[in-house]
Structure formats: structure tokens, C-alpha cells
Design a protein around this motif. Structure first.
Motif, PDB file in Angstrom:
ATOM      1  N   UNK A  10       1.234  -1.262   0.007  1.00  0.00           N
ATOM      2  CA  UNK A  10       0.156  -0.295  -0.349  1.00  0.00           C
ATOM      3  C   UNK A  10       0.907   1.137  -0.259  1.00  0.00           C
ATOM      4  N   UNK A  11       2.213   1.597   0.880  1.00  0.00           N
ATOM      5  CA  UNK A  11       3.030   2.537   0.824  1.00  0.00           C
ATOM      6  C   UNK A  11       4.237   2.473  -0.433  1.00  0.00           C
ATOM      7  N   UNK A  12       3.736   1.798  -1.540  1.00  0.00           N
ATOM      8  CA  UNK A  12       4.765   1.725  -3.076  1.00  0.00           C
ATOM      9  C   UNK A  12       4.004   3.676  -3.232  1.00  0.00           C
ATOM     10  N   UNK A  13       5.194   3.940  -4.423  1.00  0.00           N
ATOM     11  CA  UNK A  13       5.190   5.052  -4.930  1.00  0.00           C
ATOM     12  C   UNK A  13       3.781   4.590  -5.965  1.00  0.00           C
ATOM     13  N   UNK A  14       3.502   5.831  -6.803  1.00  0.00           N
ATOM     14  CA  UNK A  14       2.639   4.867  -7.835  1.00  0.00           C
ATOM     15  C   UNK A  14       1.806   5.247  -8.720  1.00  0.00           C
ATOM     16  N   UNK A  15       2.192   5.279 -10.385  1.00  0.00           N
ATOM     17  CA  UNK A  15       1.847   5.711 -11.317  1.00  0.00           C
ATOM     18  C   UNK A  15      -0.285   5.481 -11.712  1.00  0.00           C
ATOM     19  N   UNK A  16      -0.444   6.220 -11.943  1.00  0.00           N
ATOM     20  CA  UNK A  16      -1.683   6.201 -12.318  1.00  0.00           C
ATOM     21  C   UNK A  16      -1.876   6.767 -13.688  1.00  0.00           C
ATOM     22  N   UNK A  17      -2.436   6.147 -14.678  1.00  0.00           N
ATOM     23  CA  UNK A  17      -2.881   6.832 -15.822  1.00  0.00           C
ATOM     24  C   UNK A  17      -4.239   6.971 -16.497  1.00  0.00           C
ATOM     25  N   UNK A  18      -4.972   6.077 -16.007  1.00  0.00           N
ATOM     26  CA  UNK A  18      -7.466   6.932 -15.665  1.00  0.00           C
ATOM     27  C   UNK A  18      -7.196   7.200 -15.415  1.00  0.00           C
ATOM     28  N   UNK A  19      -7.692   8.695 -14.968  1.00  0.00           N
ATOM     29  CA  UNK A  19      -8.445   8.921 -13.758  1.00  0.00           C
ATOM     30  C   UNK A  19      -8.701  10.346 -14.895  1.00  0.00           C
ATOM     31  N   UNK A  20     -10.182  10.258 -14.392  1.00  0.00           N
ATOM     32  CA  UNK A  20     -10.752  11.702 -15.648  1.00  0.00           C
ATOM     33  C   UNK A  20     -11.287  12.675 -13.785  1.00  0.00           C
ATOM     34  N   UNK A  21     -10.956  13.613 -14.120  1.00  0.00           N
ATOM     35  CA  UNK A  21     -10.966  14.497 -12.964  1.00  0.00           C
ATOM     36  C   UNK A  21     -12.163  15.150 -12.039  1.00  0.00           C
ATOM     37  N   UNK A  22     -13.452  14.954 -12.617  1.00  0.00           N
ATOM     38  CA  UNK A  22     -14.765  15.237 -12.545  1.00  0.00           C
ATOM     39  C   UNK A  22     -15.422  13.849 -11.241  1.00  0.00           C
ATOM     40  N   UNK A  23     -14.798  12.726 -11.738  1.00  0.00           N
ATOM     41  CA  UNK A  23     -14.998  11.347 -11.282  1.00  0.00           C
ATOM     42  C   UNK A  23     -14.131  11.166  -9.671  1.00  0.00           C
ATOM     43  N   UNK A  24     -12.971  11.851 -10.158  1.00  0.00           N
ATOM     44  CA  UNK A  24     -12.139  11.905  -8.666  1.00  0.00           C
ATOM     45  C   UNK A  24     -12.297  12.887  -7.695  1.00  0.00           C
ATOM     46  N   UNK A  25     -13.764  13.939  -7.585  1.00  0.00           N
ATOM     47  CA  UNK A  25     -13.968  14.356  -7.061  1.00  0.00           C
ATOM     48  C   UNK A  25     -14.243  14.078  -5.089  1.00  0.00           C
ATOM     49  N   UNK A  26     -14.288  14.443  -4.527  1.00  0.00           N
ATOM     50  CA  UNK A  26     -14.454  12.885  -3.341  1.00  0.00           C
ATOM     51  C   UNK A  26     -15.698  13.542  -2.760  1.00  0.00           C
ATOM     52  N   UNK A  27     -17.007  13.447  -2.982  1.00  0.00           N
ATOM     53  CA  UNK A  27     -17.899  13.583  -2.982  1.00  0.00           C
ATOM     54  C   UNK A  27     -18.528  15.014  -1.705  1.00  0.00           C
ATOM     55  N   UNK A  28     -17.956  14.983  -0.510  1.00  0.00           N
ATOM     56  CA  UNK A  28     -17.759  16.194   0.042  1.00  0.00           C
ATOM     57  C   UNK A  28     -17.931  17.920  -0.166  1.00  0.00           C
TER      58      UNK A  28
END
Ligand code: MCF
Ligand code: ZN
Length: 334
Positions: A10-28
Motif C-alpha cells: 500500500x505504501x509503494x509509490x504509484x503511477x496512475x494513467x486513467x483518472x477522470x478529473x470530475x470522477x475523482x471529486x470527493x462527494x463532500x
């Protein structure tokens, strides 16, 4: 797998290629903006505060409804900060995000530039404060049709550079065909942008084949249903096409009944370049950390497998070579 090992993964550094910006919005965050702007978001949230949707098509409409509260470049700057805080908390050191001129200025190039400027400034601040690096992929929306996609591609071509590094397509795979969007993808390619499209999530292997042949993309969003045609799987492996696999998204939306039944391991074993992303993390109750930990629990993968996944993601990233080198050293430093 023991707890200590899972913690390490879980603590490894990560590379993420597929992330929709509005889809990442916390509901709050979305609820807060709705309150500030007096926007009625009835039906967008469940009683427990999470996003509410019944199935894929409903997910698309809830996504668009939530996006109504994001009205100005400043809202997108705040969104970018909120999304990057979540990513950084999950150990992401580099992310590429899908951003759409449909939601940012209605595909007007001048307005789009203002939204882009605001997002880029927020990303620069996040990089200075948290070390996370972000790049953008301009994305057309399939169910909005080919005409709007051309306007989106024009926005992309006008702003292509070292921050806008790619062009892509998301949305309802059951509407139209990949080839209907070939003009837009050609325009983006000519502007120097790298290409990806969502395919093989809701439709089968043929859709993935058409994405490769008709749009000549080098990456595929999801692409997992290629597993239904092993000759195609071998072809993808040979061509070196990278799949942006989003296991938590696929299970939550019902593409596969469980992670155990997800083809990610089979695809890797057959030599396809596979990466792992979250897609729309709060919608799917996931984070990059959760994705790594869940894959480890399900398939018994250890540090070696996740290091290989990160490397595949970095190799397929659309950023320039200087940025790739910086990220490489961050992956190796930890
Ligand atoms: O990957 C998921 C599910 N499959 C297809 N499309 C999307 C996903 N998350 C968001 N999208 C689409 C959706 O149409 O991308 C658009 C949304 O409006 C945003 S791109 C900045
Ligand atoms: Zn997606």
C-alpha cells in the motif's frame, strides 16, 4: 499475505494513467460547492453521502449531474487540488487525468484556455507542495457524438504541449463506433498528441480491435474484454499496446462479478502491457492504495509485481522524457 506485507505494498509509490478529473471529486467537495452555489443535486447522493447510481448508464448521468456545480475555472482549480490531495495520500507520484472541454467552457477554445490555465496552476502548486506530478489528456465524450468531438479535438490541438499530452475518448461505448471519431483522433495526432480511447469495457473484443485499427491508439482505457479473443490478446502484446486497467471500477460497475474473476492476471501472463488505475475513485469506493492492496490480497502479488506494473505505467505515460526521468528516480528512491 501478512499485514506487514500489505502495508508495504500500500505504501509503494504509484503511477496512475486513467483518472477522470470530475470522477475523482470527493462527494463532500461537490456537496460543498452545490451549497455555495445553491445548485440542487437531488438524486446525486445516497443517504450515507456517497454517489448514487444503479448501473453504468445511470452512473454517466449522475457524473454529469454532479459536474453541474463546477461552473468556473476557479472551481476546476479547487477540484484539481482536491483530487491531487487524494492521489498523493495514496502514494501516487505521477497521474494523467482526463479533462473535457465539454464541461470546461462548452468547447470554446478561449474559455477552455482559461480552465486549463487554472488547472495547471493548481497542479503546479500541488507539485511544489506534495511532489505529485499531473498531466492532462483532453477527452471527448462518445455519447455526445462525433460533431462535438471535433470541437473538443480542436481545443486539444490548440493547447497541445508539455502539459496537455494526450487525446482520448470516454463515455457510453454502446453509442456509435470508434471509427466515427477518426477525424478527431487524426487531428489530435497531427497536433502531436498521444492517443487513448475507452474500449472493451461494455462491448467485447471487436471494439478493442476497432480502437486499435480505426483510431490507431497506443493505449486503451479498460480494454479488458479483449480476453474474449486470444488472437487479439496476442496481437495487443505484440504491438505493445498498453491497457489502462481499472479493476475496482470494473467490479463495482458489474463488468466482472469479483476481482477473482477479473482477467488482469491472465492478460499479464499472456504478455500484454497492463497498468492499474482507479478511474473515478470515490464513485467506485476505491483509491490507488486500495487497488494495490486488493490485487495483492486476491492474486498474491508482491512488491515485484507492483514494481513491474508501475514500470509499465511509466513506460506508457504520455509525458516528455525529462518528466519520465524525474518520475523514474522517484519510483526508485522509495
Ligand atoms: O471509465 C468510466 C466508465 N466508462 C466510460 N466512461 C467514463 C468513466 N468515467 C467517466 N467516463 C466518461 C463520462 O462520460 O468520461 C467523461 C464522463 O462524462 C469525463 S472525461 C473528463
Ligand atoms: Zn474511464
Amino acid at each position: 499475505m501478512d499485514e506487514e506485507k500489505l502495508e508495504q505494498i500500500g505504501a509503494l509509490p504509484k503511477v496512475e494513467l486513467h483518472l477522470h478529473i470530475e470522477g475523482g471529486a470527493p462527494p463532500k467537495f461537490i456537496r460543498g460547492l452545490a451549497q455555495e452555489k445553491s445548485v440542487d443535486l437531488t438524486g446525486v447522493f445516497q443517504d450515507d453521502g456517497s454517489y448514487a447510481y444503479r448501473d453504468f448508464v445511470h452512473f454517466l448521468s449522475v457524473y454529469e449531474a454532479a459536474t453541474q456545480v463546477l461552473k468556473t475555472p476557479e472551481d476546476y482549480a479547487r477540484l484539481t487540488t482536491a483530487v491531487l490531495e487524494e492521489c498523493a495520500a495514496s502514494g501516487v507520484v505521477y497521474a494523467e487525468t482526463f479533462i473535457s472541454p465539454d464541461f470546461c467552457g462548452g468547447r470554446d477554445v478561449g474559455a477552455w484556455r482559461e480552465y486549463l490555465h487554472a488547472m495547471q496552476e493548481a497542479a503546479d502548486r500541488a507539485e511544489a507542495q506534495m511532489g505529485i506530478i499531473l498531466r492532462g489528456i483532453v477527452t471527448c465524450i462518445r455519447h455526445f457524438g462525433p460533431h462535438k468531438a471535433k470541437e473538443t479535438a480542436l481545443c486539444a490541438a490548440e493547447t497541445a504541449g508539455d502539459w496537455i499530452v494526450g487525446f482520448g475518448m470516454g463515455g457510453d461505448e454502446n453509442q456509435g463506433r470508434q471509427r466515427d471519431f477518426a477525424y478527431s483522433f487524426d487531428m489530435a495526432r497531427e497536433a502531436g498528441l498521444r492517443l487513448t480511447t475507452h474500449a472493451g469495457e461494455w462491448r467485447g473484443a471487436q471494439e478493442v480491435r476497432e480502437a486499435v485499427e480505426d483510431l490507431r491508439v497506443e493505449r486503451i482505457g479498460h480494454g479488458v474484454r479483449c480476453i474474449e479473443d486470444l488472437a487479439l490478446v496476442d496481437d495487443l502484446a505484440e504491438k505493445g499496446i498498453t491497457l489502462e486497467v481499472c479493476p475496482g471500477s470494473n467490479v463495482t460497475l458489474g463488468v466482472y462479478p469479483s476481482l477473482r474473476q477479473h482477467p488482469i492476471e491472465k492478460l499479464m501472463e499472456r504478455g500484454v502491457k497492463v497498468t492499474v488505475s482507479t478511474d473515478d475513485p470515490p464513485f467506485f469506493h476505491t483509491t490507488m492504495r486500495d487497488e494495490f492492496v486488493n490485487l495483492s490480497k486476491t492474486f498474491g502479488w508482491g512488491v515485484e509485481e507492483f514494481t513491474a506494473l508501475n514500470q509499465s505505467a511509466l513506460d506508457a505515460a504520455f509525458c516528455d522524457e525529462a518528466t519520465r526521468k524525474t518520475i523514474q528516480s522517484r519510483l526508485e528512491a522509495k
